[in-house]
Scaffold this motif. Structure first.
Motif, PDB file in Angstrom:
ATOM      1  N   ALA B  71      51.584  16.872  54.919  1.00 44.03           N
ATOM      2  CA  ALA B  71      50.902  18.149  55.196  1.00 44.03           C
ATOM      3  C   ALA B  71      51.902  19.196  55.678  1.00 44.03           C
ATOM      4  O   ALA B  71      51.789  20.380  55.338  1.00 44.03           O
ATOM      5  CB  ALA B  71      49.806  17.935  56.226  1.00 44.03           C
ATOM      6  N   ARG B  72      52.890  18.754  56.463  1.00 44.86           N
ATOM      7  CA  ARG B  72      53.894  19.682  56.983  1.00 44.86           C
ATOM      8  C   ARG B  72      54.789  20.196  55.865  1.00 44.86           C
ATOM      9  O   ARG B  72      55.158  21.377  55.844  1.00 44.86           O
ATOM     10  CB  ARG B  72      54.737  18.960  58.038  1.00 44.86           C
ATOM     11  N   ASP B  73      55.140  19.350  54.928  1.00 42.54           N
ATOM     12  CA  ASP B  73      56.115  19.706  53.889  1.00 42.54           C
ATOM     13  C   ASP B  73      55.506  20.402  52.680  1.00 42.54           C
ATOM     14  O   ASP B  73      56.213  21.079  51.930  1.00 42.54           O
ATOM     15  CB  ASP B  73      56.851  18.445  53.404  1.00 42.54           C
ATOM     16  N   ILE B  74      54.201  20.230  52.483  1.00 41.60           N
ATOM     17  CA  ILE B  74      53.613  20.725  51.244  1.00 41.60           C
ATOM     18  C   ILE B  74      53.610  22.255  51.187  1.00 41.60           C
ATOM     19  O   ILE B  74      53.822  22.844  50.124  1.00 41.60           O
ATOM     20  CB  ILE B  74      52.178  20.158  51.055  1.00 41.60           C
ATOM     21  N   GLY B  75      53.388  22.890  52.355  1.00 47.11           N
ATOM     22  CA  GLY B  75      53.344  24.358  52.399  1.00 47.11           C
ATOM     23  C   GLY B  75      54.652  24.984  51.939  1.00 47.11           C
ATOM     24  O   GLY B  75      54.662  25.802  51.003  1.00 47.11           O
ATOM     25  N   PRO B  76      55.787  24.629  52.574  1.00 46.84           N
ATOM     26  CA  PRO B  76      57.076  25.192  52.131  1.00 46.84           C
ATOM     27  C   PRO B  76      57.379  24.888  50.663  1.00 46.84           C
ATOM     28  O   PRO B  76      57.915  25.741  49.941  1.00 46.84           O
ATOM     29  CB  PRO B  76      58.092  24.502  53.045  1.00 46.84           C
ATOM     30  N   LEU B  77      57.022  23.690  50.206  1.00 45.17           N
ATOM     31  CA  LEU B  77      57.280  23.325  48.805  1.00 45.17           C
ATOM     32  C   LEU B  77      56.495  24.242  47.870  1.00 45.17           C
ATOM     33  O   LEU B  77      57.049  24.782  46.894  1.00 45.17           O
ATOM     34  CB  LEU B  77      56.899  21.861  48.578  1.00 45.17           C
TER      35      LEU B  77
END
Lengths: 372, 92
Positions: B71-77
Motif C-alpha cells: 500500500a505504501r509503495d503503490i502510490g509512488p509507482l
C-alpha cells in the motif's frame, strides 16, 4: 533434408501441440547455447523461445535466462516502434483516402498468435491498390522517407512489380506492396480482390485491417516458399499457425488457389512446414499438400524463386508469359531492357551489357529441365 | 490520485508487449520503457482500470510482501507511471 537443427525447429514449433519435436530436458551447455542463440536470433525466434522459457518448457541457466530476457525486451521494443510507424503510416494514408491492408509480421502478431510477442518483425508491410501505388510511395517520401531502390522506369512497379521499400529517417522501413511476390506468381494474384475483405485488429486504440483469413494464409505460403531460399523458420511457422486455424475456410482457399494458379505454392509451403516442424496433425490442407503433384510448368516456375543464381532476372523473365496484353508485355520488356539511366547506373552500366545479361538469363531457363 | 476517488487505467494509446521478465511499453512520442517486477505486475493488473485498494488486494495474491508495504509503495509507482504517460487516472 532440413536446414535447421532440431533444437531450432522445436522452438519454431513452440505451442503447436501436434509437433513431435521437443525441447531439451536440461539447460544447453555453453558451447551449444552460443550457436543455438545465433540461429534463434537470425531466424527471429526469440519471442517463441522466450515463451517456452517463461512457461518452463525450455530449461535454461540463470545467465542464459538473463541473456534471453535482454534480447526478448530489445526485440519487443523494435516491434513496438514498428507498430508506432504503422500508426503513422495509417494516418498518412487516411489523409489521402488511400485504403490499405497490413501484411505479414504486424498483422500476424496481432491476429494469429496467442501472444503478439511470439511473432516479432523487422519492418512494416502494407498492401495498397495497384492504382494508388505511386501515390502511396509519394506520400511516404513526402513524409521524409527515401525509396531504397530505383524502379526501371517510372510506373513499372505500379504495373508489374511486387513493391518497394521506403526507409525513414529513423532507419525503420516501410515495405509498400502491390502484390505478394515478384515474377510469375505475383502476376497471377487478383490484387484488386485482396481489398474485398479484411480482418480488423487494434493497435494503440486504432482499428486497422489485415487481409481476410484465406488471403492471409496464402500470402504466408507465398512468403515462406518464394520469399527466401531455403525457407526461413518463422514464415514456416506462420504457415502452420494459419493452416491449423479451424476458422480457415479451406474451400475458399482452394478457390483462390485455382484462380491465382498457386496450387504448387500452397502445397509446397504446407508440406515443408509440416516436415520442418514435424507436425502429426492431419488437416484438409496437409492432406492436399501431401498428395499434390506439381505440373512441370509449376516446378519450373517455382525454380526461379529457389535458384541461387540470377534469382531476380529469372523471375523477371518468367513473369513475361503471365502478362495478358501484348502492349503491356512490350512495355515490360522495354522497361527491363532499356531502363532509365539512373537505374542502369547501379547495375549493368550499359544497355549492351544489360541485353547480353538478359539473353544469358533466358538461355539458362531451359524449357525442358529444371535448373537448380 | 486519492485512494478511493480515482481508478488507474492503461493509456489506450500506449503500445506494449509482454516479455520474459516483465513487459515493454511505448507511449506516443516516447521511448520504449521496460517494466520488471512490481511495476510490470501493476501494469498487467490495469486491465480493467483499478483503484489503489483493488491493486493492493490483487498484488497481495501474487506478492509475498506485507499489505502495508504494498500500500505504501503503490502510490509512488502509479505516479511514476502517470508521469511517464503510460497510465491515466479516471473517476472510479
Amino acid at each position: 533434408m532440413s536446414c535447421y537443427p532440431l533444437l531450432v525447429r522445436a522452438v519454431a514449433a513452440e505451442g503447436l501441440d501436434g509437433s513431435r519435436l521437443s525441447h531439451p530436458s536440461e539447460p544447453l551447455p555453453e558451447a551449444q547455447w552460443r550457436p543455438f542463440m545465433a540461429t534463434v536470433l537470425e531466424q527471429r525466434l526469440t519471442g517463441l523461445l522466450a515463451s517456452a522459457v517463461g512457461a518452463d518448457r525450455f530449461p535454461v541457466t540463470v545467465s542464459q535466462r538473463g541473456e534471453l530476457a535482454e534480447l526478448d525486451a530489445a526485440t519487443a521494443a523494435v516491434s513496438l516502434r514498428l507498430d508506432r510507424v504503422l500508426l503513422e503510416v495509417a494516418e498518412t494514408f487516411d489523409g489521402s483516402g488511400l485504403r490499405f491492408r497490413v501484411l505479414k509480421g504486424a498483422a500476424l502478431a496481432h491476429v494469429c498468435y496467442p501472444d503478439p510477442r511470439q511473432r516479432p518483425y523487422g519492418d512494416v508491410d502494407v498492401l495498397v491498390p495497384s492504382a494508388r501505388f505511386d501515390d502511396a510511395v509519394r506520400l511516404l517520401v513526402a513524409a521524409g522517407g527515401r525509396r531504397r531502390f530505383t524502379e526501371p522506369r517510372p510506373g513499372f512497379t505500379r504495373r508489374f512489380g511486387k513493391g518497394v521499400s521506403v526507409q525513414r529517417t529513423d532507419g525503420l522501413e516501410v515495405d509498400v506492396h502491390r502484390t505478394f511476390t515478384s515474377g510469375a506468381f505475383g502476376m497471377t494474384v487478383d490484387t484488386d480482390g485482396l481489398f474485398e475483405g479484411g480482418t480488423p485488429f487494434t493497435v494503440g486504440g486504432r482499428e486497422l485491417l489485415g487481409l481476410a483469413p484465406e488471403e492471409r494464409f496464402l500470402h504466408a505460403c507465398y512468403h515462406a516458399v518464394l520469399g527466401a531460399a531455403p525457407p526461413r523458420a518463422l514464415p514456416l511457422r506462420d504457415v502452420a499457425q494459419l493452416a491449423l486455424d479451424p476458422r480457415l475456410d479451406v474451400a475458399r482457399v482452394h478457390a483462390l488457389v485455382e484462380r491465382w494458379r498457386a496450387a504448387a505454392v500452397a502445397a509446397a509451403a504446407v508440406r515443408i512446414a509440416w516436415t520442418e516442424l514435424q507436425l502429426a496433425d492431419t488437416v484438409a490442407l496437409s492432406t492436399f499438400a501431401a498428395g499434390y503433384q506439381p505440373r512441370r510448368r509449376e516446378t519450373r516456375a517455382m525454380a526461379a524463386y529457389s535458384s541461387t543464381r540470377q534469382r531476380y532476372p529469372r523471375q523477371a523473365v518468367a513473369a513475361l508469359a503471365h502478362i495478358p496484353r501484348a502492349r503491356d508485355r512490350a512495355a515490360y520488356l522495354v522497361a527491363l531492357l532499356f531502363p532509365s539511366r539512373q537505374y542502369l547506373a547501379g547495375r549493368d552500366r550499359s544497355y549492351v551489357g544489360r541485353v547480353v545479361r538478359a539473353v544469358r538469363t533466358a538461355r539458362t531457363i531451359d524449357h525442358g529441365k529444371v535448373q537448380p | 490520485m486519492t485512494a478511493k476517488a480515482a481508478a488507474a487505467c492503461r493509456d489506450p494509446r500506449v503500445l506494449w508487449r509482454r516479455t520474459l521478465d516483465g513487459c515493454v511499453l511505448l507511449a506516443p512520442g516516447g521511448n520504449p520503457v521496460r517494466l520488471n517486477g512490481p511495476a510490470a505486475a501493476v501494469w498487467m493488473l490495469l486491465d480493467p482500470c483499478r483503484t489503489v485498494d483493488d491493486l493492493v488486494e490483487a498484488l497481495l495474491a501474487v506478492w509475498t510482501a506485507p499489505a502495508e508495504v504494498i500500500a505504501r509503495d503503490i502510490g509512488p509507482l502509479l505516479r511514476q507511471l502517470v508521469a511517464a504517460d503510460l497510465v491515466i487516472n479516471r473517476p472510479a
